[in-house]
Scaffold this motif. Structure first.
Motif: not given
Length: 70
Positions: A1-21
């Motif tokens: 599994m690639g890093e992007a898929k791993r990150r997407k599975n870990a973040l779930k619905e927060q994936y692709g959203q901008e990070e808050r302060i």
């Protein structure tokens, strides 16, 4: 599994959203950077206006007799 898929599975619905302060403040890091750039630009603009006004009052005004310097 690639890093992007791993990150997407870990973040779930927060994936692709901008990070808050901070989690409880609804301001993203990009918005904070934009605000910082605008305020810095505004400060320099204000400094320029203040310097222009000071030169006008201090040097140009007395040369034309606009203000008494006695």
């Amino acid at each position: 599994m690639g890093e992007a898929k791993r990150r997407k599975n870990a973040l779930k619905e927060q994936y692709g959203q901008e990070e808050r302060i901070l989690p409880w403040i609804p301001i993203s890091k990009r918005q904070a950077d934009d605000f910082y750039q605008w305020t810095t630009r505004g400060a320099w603009f204000g400094i320029g206006i203040m310097a222009t006004l000071w030169i006008t009052v201090r040097f140009i005004g007395p040369a034309f007799g606009w203000w008494d310097t006695q």
